[in-house]
Design an enzyme around this catalytic site. Structure first.
Site, PDB file in Angstrom:
ATOM      1  N   GLU A  54       0.796  -1.144   0.035  1.00  0.00           N
ATOM      2  CA  GLU A  54       0.180   0.069   0.081  1.00  0.00           C
ATOM      3  C   GLU A  54       0.721   1.246  -0.122  1.00  0.00           C
ATOM      4  O   GLU A  54       2.030   1.198   0.029  1.00  0.00           O
ATOM      5  CB  GLU A  54      -0.975  -0.188   1.159  1.00  0.00           C
ATOM      6  CG  GLU A  54      -1.876  -1.248   1.109  1.00  0.00           C
ATOM      7  CD  GLU A  54      -2.967  -1.454   1.859  1.00  0.00           C
ATOM      8  OE1 GLU A  54      -2.827  -0.473   3.202  1.00  0.00           O
ATOM      9  OE2 GLU A  54      -3.905  -1.891   1.860  1.00  0.00           O
ATOM     10  N   GLU A 114      -1.577 -10.085  -6.094  1.00  0.00           N
ATOM     11  CA  GLU A 114      -1.591 -10.879  -7.121  1.00  0.00           C
ATOM     12  C   GLU A 114      -0.638 -10.423  -8.303  1.00  0.00           C
ATOM     13  O   GLU A 114       0.042 -10.989  -8.962  1.00  0.00           O
ATOM     14  CB  GLU A 114      -3.105 -11.052  -7.834  1.00  0.00           C
ATOM     15  CG  GLU A 114      -3.871 -11.895  -6.772  1.00  0.00           C
ATOM     16  CD  GLU A 114      -4.588 -11.154  -5.860  1.00  0.00           C
ATOM     17  OE1 GLU A 114      -4.177 -10.077  -5.296  1.00  0.00           O
ATOM     18  OE2 GLU A 114      -5.775 -11.638  -5.223  1.00  0.00           O
ATOM     19  N   CYS A 148      -9.323  -9.368  -7.496  1.00  0.00           N
ATOM     20  CA  CYS A 148     -10.094  -8.254  -7.819  1.00  0.00           C
ATOM     21  C   CYS A 148     -10.180  -8.274  -9.471  1.00  0.00           C
ATOM     22  O   CYS A 148      -9.318  -9.016  -9.988  1.00  0.00           O
ATOM     23  CB  CYS A 148      -9.550  -7.018  -7.113  1.00  0.00           C
ATOM     24  SG  CYS A 148      -8.256  -6.250  -8.003  1.00  0.00           S
ATOM     25  N   CYS A 160      -6.557  -7.655 -11.072  1.00  0.00           N
ATOM     26  CA  CYS A 160      -5.740  -8.753 -11.134  1.00  0.00           C
ATOM     27  C   CYS A 160      -6.261  -9.986 -12.044  1.00  0.00           C
ATOM     28  O   CYS A 160      -5.490 -10.561 -12.670  1.00  0.00           O
ATOM     29  CB  CYS A 160      -5.695  -9.265  -9.386  1.00  0.00           C
ATOM     30  SG  CYS A 160      -4.860  -8.086  -8.671  1.00  0.00           S
TER      31      CYS A 160
HETATM   32  N1  THU Z   1      -6.067  -6.523  -2.364  1.00  0.00           N
HETATM   33  C1  THU Z   1      -5.138  -7.641  -2.965  1.00  0.00           C
HETATM   34  O1  THU Z   1      -4.134  -7.599  -2.691  1.00  0.00           O
HETATM   35  N2  THU Z   1      -5.821  -8.533  -3.674  1.00  0.00           N
HETATM   36  C2  THU Z   1      -7.050  -8.654  -3.804  1.00  0.00           C
HETATM   37  O2  THU Z   1      -7.490  -9.506  -4.675  1.00  0.00           O
HETATM   38  C3  THU Z   1      -8.134  -7.743  -3.266  1.00  0.00           C
HETATM   39  C4  THU Z   1      -7.606  -6.627  -2.529  1.00  0.00           C
HETATM   40  C5  THU Z   1      -5.558  -5.454  -1.553  1.00  0.00           C
HETATM   41  C6  THU Z   1      -5.600  -4.209  -1.991  1.00  0.00           C
HETATM   42  C7  THU Z   1      -5.447  -3.338  -0.474  1.00  0.00           C
HETATM   43  O3  THU Z   1      -4.279  -3.273  -0.278  1.00  0.00           O
HETATM   44  C8  THU Z   1      -6.208  -4.144   0.233  1.00  0.00           C
HETATM   45  O4  THU Z   1      -6.308  -5.593  -0.294  1.00  0.00           O
HETATM   46  C9  THU Z   1      -7.596  -3.811   0.803  1.00  0.00           C
HETATM   47  O5  THU Z   1      -8.567  -3.769  -0.411  1.00  0.00           O
END
Ligand code: THU
Length: 161
Positions: free
Chosen positions: A63, A74, A111, A114
Site C-alpha cells: 500500500e 496478485e 479483484c 488482477c
Molecule cells: N487486495 C489484494 O491484494 N488482492 C485482492 O485480490 C483484493 C484486494 C488488497 C488491496 C488493498 O491493499 C487491500 O487488499 C484492501 O483492499
C-alpha cells in the site's frame, strides 16, 4: 436469445483434502499474508506462485499513502515472476489474506484488475493458471483456469481488430 455462462470449480472443506503440493502452497500464502505492507487497510493479502520448474515465489499487497498507488498481492506476484523469471510459466497461484480486525476464514477471489493481469499471463503462455483461494482457515476454492473468472474479457486480439 438468452445465453448462459457457467464453469466448474472445486470446493474443499479444509486444506487437508488437497494434494500435499497444493496444501503447502496455501499454507505459505496464509503465513505470508501476515507480512503484507498494509498500514492503511490492515488487510494483508498474499499470493504464492508455483512455477513450472518447481520454484515458488511469494508476494504481498503493497500500500501507499497515496491510496491508488497501492498494488494487490496478485499483481505484485505476476510482475515479479515476469521480471525475474520471464520465460518460466506460472502453473498455480495460492491466494490468502489476514484481516486482524475482521473476518478472514472464507476464501477471497482476485479483484477485477488482477483478473485482467492474470489473463495477460495466460494468453502469453497459452496455458491456464490454477487458483487456490482461501482464508486463514476453513474452506478452499480451486479454480482450474483463472480465465473462468473473467468472462467477456478484453485482450490483444481485440486491439488487432
Ligand atoms: N487486495 C489484494 O491484494 N488482492 C485482492 O485480490 C483484493 C484486494 C488488497 C488491496 C488493498 O491493499 C487491500 O487488499 C484492501 O483492499
Amino acid at each position: 436469445m438468452e445465453k448462459h455462462y457457467q464453469f466448474a470449480y472445486d470446493y474443499f472443506d479444509s486444506i487437508d483434502d488437497l494434494t500435499p503440493e497444493e496444501n503447502a502452497l496455501i499454507q505459505r500464502a496464509r503465513q505470508r499474508a501476515h507480512h503484507a505492507y498494509v498500514p492503511y487497510s490492515n488487510f494483508g493479502v498474499a499470493a504464492v506462485g508455483l512455477l513450472e520448474n518447481g520454484m515458488i515465489v511469494e508476494s504481498t499487497n503493497q500500500e501507499n499513502a497515496s491510496y491508488p498507488v497501492g498494488i494487490c498481492a496478485e499483481r505484485v506476484l505476476l510482475s515479479t515472476i515476469s521480471s525475474v523469471h520471464p520465460d518460466i510459466r506460472l502453473l498455480k497461484m495460492a491466494i490468502s489474506y489476514y484481516n486482524p480486525g475482521g473476518k478472514d476464514q472464507a476464501p477471497i477471489a482476485p479483484c477485477g484488475m488482477c483478473r485482467q493481469a492474470l489473463q495477460e499471463q495466460q494468453l502469453r503462455f497459452g496455458q491456464p493458471v490454477l487458483l487456490l483461494l482461501s482464508g486463514q482457515e476453513g474452506s478452499v476454492i480451486r479454480v482450474k483456469d483463472s480465465m473462468d473468472l473473467l468472462p467477456f474479457h478484453f485482450s490483444a486480439t481485440d486491439l488487432r481488430g
